[in-house]
Design an enzyme around this catalytic site. Structure first.
Site, PDB file in Angstrom:
ATOM      1  N   ASP A   7      46.134  79.053  32.109  1.00  0.00           N
ATOM      2  CA  ASP A   7      46.691  78.545  30.855  1.00  0.00           C
ATOM      3  C   ASP A   7      47.025  77.071  31.082  1.00  0.00           C
ATOM      4  O   ASP A   7      46.635  76.489  32.119  1.00  0.00           O
ATOM      5  CB  ASP A   7      47.892  79.386  30.379  1.00  0.00           C
ATOM      6  CG  ASP A   7      49.122  79.229  31.268  1.00  0.00           C
ATOM      7  OD1 ASP A   7      49.044  78.521  32.295  1.00  0.00           O
ATOM      8  OD2 ASP A   7      50.168  79.811  30.931  1.00  0.00           O
ATOM      9  N   CYS A  64      48.715  80.439  36.243  1.00  0.00           N
ATOM     10  CA  CYS A  64      49.581  80.078  35.109  1.00  0.00           C
ATOM     11  C   CYS A  64      50.783  79.359  35.710  1.00  0.00           C
ATOM     12  O   CYS A  64      50.732  78.944  36.868  1.00  0.00           O
ATOM     13  CB  CYS A  64      49.956  81.296  34.260  1.00  0.00           C
ATOM     14  SG  CYS A  64      50.921  82.572  35.087  1.00  0.00           S
ATOM     15  N   THR A  66      53.881  80.279  36.678  1.00  0.00           N
ATOM     16  CA  THR A  66      54.451  80.960  37.847  1.00  0.00           C
ATOM     17  C   THR A  66      53.462  81.888  38.537  1.00  0.00           C
ATOM     18  O   THR A  66      53.709  82.326  39.665  1.00  0.00           O
ATOM     19  CB  THR A  66      55.627  81.850  37.403  1.00  0.00           C
ATOM     20  OG1 THR A  66      55.133  82.786  36.427  1.00  0.00           O
ATOM     21  CG2 THR A  66      56.758  81.023  36.795  1.00  0.00           C
ATOM     22  N   HIS A  97      44.368  93.756  53.606  1.00  0.00           N
ATOM     23  CA  HIS A  97      44.960  95.064  53.329  1.00  0.00           C
ATOM     24  C   HIS A  97      44.709  95.549  51.905  1.00  0.00           C
ATOM     25  O   HIS A  97      44.540  96.748  51.690  1.00  0.00           O
ATOM     26  CB  HIS A  97      46.476  95.021  53.579  1.00  0.00           C
ATOM     27  CG  HIS A  97      46.830  94.968  55.031  1.00  0.00           C
ATOM     28  ND1 HIS A  97      48.116  95.171  55.489  1.00  0.00           N
ATOM     29  CD2 HIS A  97      46.064  94.728  56.134  1.00  0.00           C
ATOM     30  CE1 HIS A  97      48.135  95.062  56.819  1.00  0.00           C
ATOM     31  NE2 HIS A  97      46.900  94.782  57.230  1.00  0.00           N
ATOM     32  N   HIS A 132      43.557 101.371  54.946  1.00  0.00           N
ATOM     33  CA  HIS A 132      43.814 100.599  53.724  1.00  0.00           C
ATOM     34  C   HIS A 132      42.897 101.059  52.585  1.00  0.00           C
ATOM     35  O   HIS A 132      43.286 101.025  51.421  1.00  0.00           O
ATOM     36  CB  HIS A 132      43.634  99.109  53.993  1.00  0.00           C
ATOM     37  CG  HIS A 132      44.547  98.617  55.062  1.00  0.00           C
ATOM     38  ND1 HIS A 132      45.917  98.627  54.923  1.00  0.00           N
ATOM     39  CD2 HIS A 132      44.298  98.170  56.314  1.00  0.00           C
ATOM     40  CE1 HIS A 132      46.474  98.180  56.038  1.00  0.00           C
ATOM     41  NE2 HIS A 132      45.512  97.900  56.899  1.00  0.00           N
TER      42      HIS A 132
HETATM   43  C1  RB5 Z   1      53.780  79.125  29.930  1.00  0.00           C
HETATM   44  O1  RB5 Z   1      54.813  78.320  29.484  1.00  0.00           O
HETATM   45  C2  RB5 Z   1      54.255  80.065  31.030  1.00  0.00           C
HETATM   46  O2  RB5 Z   1      55.049  81.045  30.485  1.00  0.00           O
HETATM   47  C3  RB5 Z   1      53.079  80.662  31.769  1.00  0.00           C
HETATM   48  O3  RB5 Z   1      52.311  79.629  32.321  1.00  0.00           O
HETATM   49  C4  RB5 Z   1      53.377  81.599  32.910  1.00  0.00           C
HETATM   50  O4  RB5 Z   1      54.259  81.012  33.820  1.00  0.00           O
HETATM   51  C5  RB5 Z   1      53.732  82.977  32.553  1.00  0.00           C
HETATM   52  O5  RB5 Z   1      53.966  83.834  33.409  1.00  0.00           O
END
Ligand code: RB5
Length: 148
Positions: A7, A64, A66, A97, A132
Site C-alpha cells: 500500500d 504495508c 507495519t 521451518h 516441519h
Molecule cells: C495505512 O495507513 C496503514 O494502516 C497500513 O499501511 C498498515 O500498516 C496496516 O496494517
C-alpha cells in the site's frame, strides 16, 4: 517469479526490494500500488496472495506500514503461509521451518538495510522439511475445515 505488492505505507520499501531483486538477478512483477495516494492494503495483499496461491508465482513479498494488515490479509488465502518478520533470524526461520511463501515487511518500522538483508536471507534459505512438513500439513488441514 516473485510478485510484489504494497500500500502507500510500503511503497518506498517495495521499490527498494525491487532494486534488490534486480541486483540478485531474480525476476519479479510489481502488482502495485504505484503511487503515493492512500489505498487499501487488502486489495494489494489479496492480489499478491492469489497469484501465489494459484501458482502464477512461486513467492510473494508484501509491504504495508507495519506489515500487520498485509499478513492478516494474505493468510486468508488458501495455501498461503505469510510471515511478518522483523529480524534476519525470523526471516531465515520463516523459510527453514514455516516454508513461508510470502514474506511481509513493515515499511514504516524497518531500516532499509535491515529489510534488504531479511529479504536476501529468506530467499537464500531452504525449507528443512521433516518434522516441519508435518506441522505444515496440520495447517493445511485447518483450511480443509478439519484439525486432527
Ligand atoms: C495505512 O495507513 C496503514 O494502516 C497500513 O499501511 C498498515 O500498516 C496496516 O496494517
Amino acid at each position: 517469479m516473485i510478485v510484489l505488492g504494497s500500500d502507500h505505507g510500503g511503497l518506498e520499501l517495495k521499490e527498494e526490494i525491487k532494486s534488490l531483486l534486480g541486483e540478485m538477478g531474480l525476476p519479479c512483477e510489481d502488482l502495485g500500488t504505484n503511487g503515493s495516494e492512500s489505498v487499501d492494503y487488502p486489495e494489494f495483499g489479496e492480489r499478491v496472495a492469489r497469484r501465489v496461491s494459484e501458482g502464477g508465482a512461486e513467492k510473494g513479498i508484501l509491504v504495508c506500514g507495519t506489515g500487520i494488515g498485509m499478513s492478516i490479509v494474505a493468510n486468508k488465502i488458501p495455501g498461503i503461509r505469510a510471515a511478518l518478520v522483523t529480524d534476519t533470524f525470523m526471516a531465515r526461520m520463516a523459510k527453514e521451518h514455516n516454508n513461508a511463501n510470502i514474506l511481509v515487511l513493515g515499511g514504516r518500522v524497518l531500516e532499509i538495510s535491515l529489510a534488504r538483508e531479511m529479504v536476501r536471507t529468506w530467499l537464500e534459505a531452504t525449507f528443512e522439511g521433516g518434522r516441519h512438513q508435518g506441522r505444515l500439513d496440520k495447517i493445511a488441514a485447518l483450511e480443509d475445515g478439519c484439525c486432527k
